[in-house]
Design an enzyme around this catalytic site. Structure first.
Site, mmCIF file in Angstrom:
data_model
loop_
_atom_site.group_PDB
_atom_site.id
_atom_site.type_symbol
_atom_site.label_atom_id
_atom_site.label_comp_id
_atom_site.label_asym_id
_atom_site.label_seq_id
_atom_site.Cartn_x
_atom_site.Cartn_y
_atom_site.Cartn_z
ATOM 1 C CG ASP A 12 20.932 -7.692 -5.179
ATOM 2 O OD1 ASP A 12 20.094 -7.362 -4.331
ATOM 3 O OD2 ASP A 12 21.896 -6.979 -5.509
ATOM 4 C CE LYS A 15 18.469 -11.851 0.061
ATOM 5 N NZ LYS A 15 19.284 -11.445 -1.082
ATOM 6 N N GLY A 39 17.035 -4.776 -0.857
ATOM 7 C CA GLY A 39 15.963 -4.445 -1.793
ATOM 8 C C GLY A 39 15.457 -5.756 -2.347
ATOM 9 C CG HIS A 40 14.551 -8.610 -0.195
ATOM 10 N ND1 HIS A 40 14.461 -9.338 0.956
ATOM 11 C CD2 HIS A 40 15.868 -8.318 -0.338
ATOM 12 C CE1 HIS A 40 15.666 -9.474 1.499
ATOM 13 N NE2 HIS A 40 16.539 -8.848 0.731
ATOM 14 C CD GLN A 222 22.090 -7.130 3.687
ATOM 15 O OE1 GLN A 222 21.973 -7.525 4.825
ATOM 16 N NE2 GLN A 222 21.287 -6.214 3.185
ATOM 17 N N GLY A 413 11.562 -16.661 -14.314
ATOM 18 C CA GLY A 413 11.033 -15.363 -14.708
ATOM 19 C C GLY A 413 10.732 -14.571 -13.451
HETATM 20 P P1 GDP Z 1 16.793 -10.142 -3.549
HETATM 21 O O1 GDP Z 1 17.498 -8.960 -2.976
HETATM 22 O O2 GDP Z 1 17.530 -11.411 -3.308
HETATM 23 O O3 GDP Z 1 15.360 -10.238 -3.123
HETATM 24 O O4 GDP Z 1 16.782 -9.924 -5.131
HETATM 25 P P2 GDP Z 1 16.445 -8.547 -5.900
HETATM 26 O O5 GDP Z 1 14.999 -8.300 -5.851
HETATM 27 O O6 GDP Z 1 17.359 -7.464 -5.440
HETATM 28 O O7 GDP Z 1 16.943 -8.916 -7.354
HETATM 29 C C1 GDP Z 1 16.394 -9.969 -8.061
HETATM 30 C C2 GDP Z 1 15.845 -9.424 -9.388
HETATM 31 O O8 GDP Z 1 15.617 -10.484 -10.265
HETATM 32 C C3 GDP Z 1 14.522 -8.715 -9.243
HETATM 33 O O9 GDP Z 1 14.451 -7.696 -10.199
HETATM 34 C C4 GDP Z 1 13.497 -9.802 -9.542
HETATM 35 O O10 GDP Z 1 12.271 -9.296 -10.059
HETATM 36 C C5 GDP Z 1 14.229 -10.582 -10.593
HETATM 37 N N1 GDP Z 1 13.949 -12.023 -10.634
HETATM 38 C C6 GDP Z 1 13.742 -12.894 -9.615
HETATM 39 N N2 GDP Z 1 13.641 -14.153 -10.065
HETATM 40 C C7 GDP Z 1 13.803 -14.072 -11.408
HETATM 41 C C8 GDP Z 1 13.826 -15.043 -12.460
HETATM 42 O O11 GDP Z 1 13.707 -16.252 -12.247
HETATM 43 N N3 GDP Z 1 14.030 -14.581 -13.722
HETATM 44 C C9 GDP Z 1 14.186 -13.263 -14.006
HETATM 45 N N4 GDP Z 1 14.402 -12.901 -15.259
HETATM 46 N N5 GDP Z 1 14.158 -12.323 -13.046
HETATM 47 C C10 GDP Z 1 13.986 -12.725 -11.773
HETATM 48 P P1 IMO Z 2 19.700 -7.751 -0.692
HETATM 49 O O1 IMO Z 2 19.046 -8.115 0.612
HETATM 50 C C1 IMO Z 2 23.443 -6.877 -2.714
HETATM 51 C C2 IMO Z 2 26.460 -4.696 -0.401
HETATM 52 C C3 IMO Z 2 26.815 -3.281 -0.815
HETATM 53 C C4 IMO Z 2 28.271 -3.252 -0.395
HETATM 54 C C5 IMO Z 2 28.276 -4.051 0.895
HETATM 55 C C6 IMO Z 2 28.203 -3.209 2.158
HETATM 56 O O2 IMO Z 2 18.839 -6.959 -1.602
HETATM 57 O O3 IMO Z 2 20.309 -8.954 -1.318
HETATM 58 P P2 IMO Z 2 26.233 -1.859 3.339
HETATM 59 O O4 IMO Z 2 25.415 -0.690 2.865
HETATM 60 O O5 IMO Z 2 25.439 -3.038 3.718
HETATM 61 O O6 IMO Z 2 27.225 -1.465 4.403
HETATM 62 O O7 IMO Z 2 27.141 -2.262 2.052
HETATM 63 O O8 IMO Z 2 27.152 -4.904 0.822
HETATM 64 N N1 IMO Z 2 25.026 -4.934 -0.139
HETATM 65 C C7 IMO Z 2 24.228 -5.640 -0.947
HETATM 66 N N2 IMO Z 2 24.474 -6.201 -2.168
HETATM 67 N N3 IMO Z 2 22.244 -7.029 -2.131
HETATM 68 C C8 IMO Z 2 21.992 -6.490 -0.913
HETATM 69 O O9 IMO Z 2 20.849 -6.731 -0.237
HETATM 70 C C9 IMO Z 2 22.992 -5.722 -0.286
HETATM 71 N N4 IMO Z 2 23.074 -5.056 0.885
HETATM 72 C C10 IMO Z 2 24.327 -4.588 0.963
HETATM 73 O O10 IMO Z 2 26.650 -3.114 -2.196
HETATM 74 O O11 IMO Z 2 29.055 -3.953 -1.333
HETATM 75 MG MG MG Z 3 18.220 -7.099 -3.560
#
Ligand code: GDP
Ligand code: IMO
Ligand code: MG
Length: 425
Positions: A12, A15, A39-40, A222, A413
């Site tokens: 998270d 990416k 979840g990206h 991840q 942001g």
């Molecule tokens: P990922 O799994 O690495 O793709 O990240 P996620 O999408 O799960 O979580 C990142 C969250 O931060 C999302 O809600 C994005 O919209 C948000 N986000 C990404 N870059 C920024 C940033 O620079 N500032 C803020 N405030 N939010 C961001």
């Molecule tokens: P993205 O790609 C954050 C965590 C779960 C749990 C562990 C194992 O959005 O960054 P699993 O269901 O994979 O067997 O769970 O890994 N986990 C993540 N945490 N971002 C993710 O994906 C994750 N995918 C799995 O919360 O701790």
């Molecule tokens: Mg994510």
């Protein structure tokens, strides 16, 4: 330039957003591991799109996304996602490719994921998407791949064999109802028809693209600390999220990779269980979670938040071979009067510069912090490094120093425009 983007923390890191920004300069986007546990998030024109299986970046017109052999695919989730993309006007038939060697997730994997998690003494906090059990079958050599699904006879035989085993397991160990063959078979054959137009031999598809000098962008799911080998085992996911996973999970040689970017938040988050040395105390946790909207993009769970941990990001830089890092969510620290960065750990009487492999030791590690002044003004409008407040520049410079590589991109942001490249590209 063929680029790999990996998470440098516990997932998270943003990416999806970084991939969306870099996708402009790429032709083919590739997922190489994980599944819809990912979840990206990408935000374009105030509309949010959350990618789970399809590579982020497909909101740019004309891009092609490949789901590589190393990914575990829940067909229902994939079809739901392609449907959402179609609704956004994306020509999904052209844009989404699926490797015939990718393993498939079945309802029994999801069921077992939830049951095994509930039965564990030390919970991992899995996403319940069946990821671990599907990879278990892959390694046990009883998994069912996309190519099997497309062959009716082979699929019937493999599904029967798997159900016989899984049903024994479910009833004997968990007193659960068995899965029936026919409805599952019919359901997955329907999926087969819908998925077939997307199916390719993933590795050959990429080798042809390399021969045509197409630019590849590999998207890690991840993060390094969730990697099955290099993470905080057993509080990890079941795949190699690190850059090494690209070669096995997509079928390309290491020599084709030209650049590796680690993505890190300006602080740290973790969802699920496991040690987290820099985790905030409750009040600060609440403040940053609210400001950073730190709730899981897949499960909606609140994320645990803490200060930037240079020990773990330095580890990520090493095991991935990152040339640079992208720092996201700098804006979330805008209000902080003082910012702490973890530069090492104290364990008993000893000072550690690296994180221990024994998780019971990591759980006992106390962070050693360096304090830096905050900037206490908004950064969301900055378009160049020089436009950031001086204290923010100093903070970022210190991060570069601590993690030993330069910063290549800064995000301030959640919107596509709120990011700018730094240094040489
Ligand atoms: P990922 O799994 O690495 O793709 O990240 P996620 O999408 O799960 O979580 C990142 C969250 O931060 C999302 O809600 C994005 O919209 C948000 N986000 C990404 N870059 C920024 C940033 O620079 N500032 C803020 N405030 N939010 C961001
Ligand atoms: P993205 O790609 C954050 C965590 C779960 C749990 C562990 C194992 O959005 O960054 P699993 O269901 O994979 O067997 O769970 O890994 N986990 C993540 N945490 N971002 C993710 O994906 C994750 N995918 C799995 O919360 O701790
Ligand atoms: Mg994510």
């Amino acid at each position: 330039m063929n680029t790999v983007v990996v998470g440098a923390q516990w997932g998270d890191e943003g990416k999806g957003k970084v991939i969306d920004v870099l996708a402009e300069d790429a032709d083919i986007l590739i997922r190489y591991q994980g599944g819809n546990n990912a979840g990206h998030t990408v935000i374009v024109d105030d509309t949010e799109f959350i990618f789970h299986l399809v590579p982020s970046g497909l909101l740019h017109p004309g891009k092609v996304g490949l789901i590589g052999n190393g990914v575990v695919v829940d067909p229902e989730a994939l079809l739901e996602e392609t449907q959402r993309l179609r609704a956004r006007g994306i020509n999904v038939a052209e844009a989404v490719k699926l490797s015939d060697q990718a393993h498939l997730i079945f309802p029994y994997h999801k069921k077992l994921d939830v049951l095994e998690e509930a039965a564990r003494t030390g919970r991992i906090g899995t996403t319940g998407r069946g990821i671990g059990p599907c990879y278990v079958d892959k390694v046990a050599r009883c998994g069912i791949r996309v190519a099997d699904l497309l062959n009716e006879e082979v699929f019937a035989a493999k599904l029967k064999q798997n159900l016989a085993e899984k049903n024994r397991w479910l009833s004997a160990l968990y007193r659960e109802q068995p899965f029936e063959f026919q409805p599952l078979f019919d359901q997955y054959r329907r999926y087969a028809k819908l998925l077939e137009p997307h199916v390719v031999h993933g590795a050959r598809f990429l080798h042809a693209a390399i021969a045509q000098k197409k630019r590849l962008l590999f998207e890690g799911a991840q993060g390094t600390l969730l990697d099955i080998d290099h993470g905080t085992y057993p509080y990890v996911t079941s795949s190699n999220a690190t850059a090494g996973g690209v070669c096995t999970g997509a079928g390309v040689p290491p020599t084709c990779i030209e650049r590796i970017i680690g993505v890190a938040k300006a602080y740290t988050t973790r969802v699920g269980e496991g040690p987290f040395p820099t985790e905030f105390p409750p009040a600060l946790m609440e403040q940053i979670r609210t400001k950073g909207r730190e709730f899981g993009a897949t499960t909606g769970r609140p994320r645990r938040c803490g200060w930037f941990d240079a020990v773990i990001v330095r580890h990520a830089v090493q095991v991935n071979g990152c040339d640079s890092i992208a720092v996201t969510k700098l804006d979330v620290l805008d209000d902080m009067p003082t910012i702490q960065v973890c530069i090492g750990y104290q364990l008993g009487g000893r000072r550690l510069d690296e994180f221990p492999s024994d998780m019971s030791a990591l759980a006992r590690c106390q962070p050693v912090y360096e304090s830096l002044p905050g900037w206490q003004c908004e950064t969301g409008e900055a378009e160049r490094f020089e436009e950031l407040p001086t204290a923010a520049q100093a903070y970022l410079k210190q991060l570069e120093h601590l993690v030993t590589v330069p910063i290549c991109l800064i995000s301030t942001g959640s919107k596509r425009e709120q990011a700018f490249k730094v240094g040489r590209w």
